[in-house]
Scaffold this motif. Structure first.
Motif, PDB file in Angstrom:
ATOM      1  N   ALA A 180      -2.550 -17.280   9.492  1.00 39.27           N
ATOM      2  CA  ALA A 180      -1.349 -17.435  10.322  1.00 39.27           C
ATOM      3  C   ALA A 180      -0.108 -16.948   9.587  1.00 39.27           C
ATOM      4  CB  ALA A 180      -1.185 -18.901  10.731  1.00 39.27           C
ATOM      5  N   ILE A 211      -7.899 -18.338  16.024  1.00 33.61           N
ATOM      6  CA  ILE A 211      -8.219 -17.141  15.245  1.00 33.61           C
ATOM      7  C   ILE A 211      -9.319 -16.378  15.981  1.00 33.61           C
ATOM      8  CG2 ILE A 211      -9.147 -16.253  13.077  1.00 33.61           C
ATOM      9  CD1 ILE A 211      -8.056 -18.788  11.733  1.00 33.61           C
ATOM     10  N   GLU A 246      -0.127 -13.157   9.449  1.00 28.59           N
ATOM     11  CA  GLU A 246       0.173 -12.564  10.754  1.00 28.59           C
ATOM     12  C   GLU A 246       1.653 -12.672  11.093  1.00 28.59           C
ATOM     13  OE1 GLU A 246      -2.533 -14.620  13.315  1.00 28.59           O
ATOM     14  OE2 GLU A 246      -4.130 -13.127  13.032  1.00 28.59           O
ATOM     15  N   ASP A 247       2.333 -13.670  10.528  1.00 27.91           N
ATOM     16  CA  ASP A 247       3.764 -13.844  10.784  1.00 27.91           C
ATOM     17  C   ASP A 247       4.633 -13.000   9.861  1.00 27.91           C
ATOM     18  OD1 ASP A 247       3.308 -15.624  12.824  1.00 27.91           O
ATOM     19  OD2 ASP A 247       3.571 -17.407  11.586  1.00 27.91           O
TER      20      ASP A 247
END
Length: 385
Positions: free
Chosen positions: A26, A57, A29-30
């Motif tokens: 996470a 996910i 991805e950010d």
């Protein structure tokens, strides 16, 4: 995402790995500096899928490697071949592996052989005994030889690496991402997958949460654990023992005959991560031979009795949140009853700060990876409060 984003493949295959990489995926991805690809081997099929679903996910690659009755060598060989195929397609700049499973070791070796930098999440754990836990102790040592960045969860783990000659510039202390995941899961509000579990957790009786599955405990040791649980149930009929039991028939055949006749032992299938977190929060104390539970339960203020002879997580021993009892029937029973009956002994274990994390491990890991590839700077190492 930047056109020059660093490509990162995160490879995992078991439920514990999935829990610990979920917050890192996470965070990657950010961050526009990174392009993250989730690659699963399917070492724990059903339980792995549950965690991926909970944390939303969607793996880009699912190697689905498991076959009935296959050996450790077969798992490793298939994992190396499968991960190698992905490396040829994706050509990542970094490959992240977590912990000490056969999946992690095989993926790290496959990446190393392709000249790809390996990032080892939860690096530096050691028991000092190559045969215990087996094969995890060997896997984690092998990974240390091929990794370019070692993300140690604690200062003690980092010291293990430095004693083995790892370059200090390649070691970062991040805290453990399992605490990041746990703090996220503790905020979820959802019914249990099994309504009977919700009824059990809310009926008001003290609950002992027990798990057992380790390979080195199979056989006589697992039978002793089952007998100890039966002794506890008979000694304390006011207490419920919740036993989410591993599907391995070797484990089940050793434990179930010893407890199935007892009304205050609730044997269930393995719980989803969300349900297991809920069960930990409701429990009075935890009996386990798991590694990850030693890290999670203290964050919820739960004393942990570890049914192993050693642990690669000595920080909890030093902090007083965990006590080793081995697979010794008499000792498991004695220590459990002591915690149930002695409020002072219980408070000494329950009211201790968790040495494993503060919920920011993923952020530190991403910063360390950015420094490795020259797109950022590290953050200060994790220090327990």
């Amino acid at each position: 995402m930047s056109a020059a984003a660093t490509k990162v493949a995160v490879v995992y295959g078991t439920r514990p790995e999935a829990i610990k990489v979920a917050p890192l995926i996470a965070a990657l991805e950010d961050d526009e500096r990174f392009d993250a690809t989730a690659v699963v081997t399917g070492q724990h099929r059903e339980m792995l899928d549950q965690v991926n679903s909970l944390f939303e996910i969607v793996p880009r690659y699912d190697l689905d490697l498991m076959r009935p009755g296959q050996s450790l060598n077969s798992i490793v060989a298939r994992a190396i071949d499968g991960v190698d195929d992905v490396m040829l397609i994706e050509r990542p700049d970094l490959v992240v592996v977590q912990g000490d499973t056969s999946t992690a070791m095989a993926a790290g070796l496959a990446a190393f052989n392709r000249g790809i930098k390996v990032v080892h999440l939860e690096a530096g754990l050691r028991t000092g005994d190559l045969d215990s836990p087996f094969p995890e102790e060997a896997n984690r040592r092998l990974l240390s030889q091929v990794s370019r960045l070692h993300l140690a969860p604690t200062a003690h783990a980092a010291e293990n690496l430095l004693r083995e000659g790892v370059d200090p510039d390649r070691v970062r202390v991040t805290g453990n991402t399992v605490i990041d995941a746990l703090l996220t899961a503790s905020r979820w509000v959802r019914p249990s997958d099994d309504p009977a579990l919700d009824a059990l957790l809310t009926e008001g009786r003290p609950i002992i949460l027990a798990t057992a599955h380790r390979r080195e405990n199979q056989g006589d040791a697992m039978a002793a654990i089952g007998s100890a649980l039966a002794d506890i149930a008979l000694a304390r009929p006011d207490v419920t023992i919740l036993l989410p039991l591993h599907r391995n028939p070797v484990v089940r055949d050793a434990v179930i005959p010893r407890v199935e006749h007892l009304q205050n032992v609730a044997v269930t299938a393995p719980l989803s991560y969300a349900d297991f977190t809920k069960a930990m929060a409701a429990a009075k104390l935890v009996l386990t031979d798991s590694g990850g539970v030693q890290e999670e339960a203290p964050s919820l203020g739960k004393p942990v009795l570890v049914m192993r002879d050693n642990t690669e997580r000595p920080e909890a021993l030093a902090a007083g949140t965990v006590r080793l009892v081995g697979a010794n029937r008499a000792r498991i029973v004695a220590e459990t009853l002591r915690l149930l009956d002695d409020p002072r002994a219980y408070a000494e274990m329950a009211n201790t700060a968790n040495p494993y994390g503060d919920g920011l491990a993923s952020r530190r890991a991403v910063a360390a990876m950015a420094e490795l590839v020259g797109t950022g700077k590290r953050e200060a190492d994790f220090v327990p409060a």
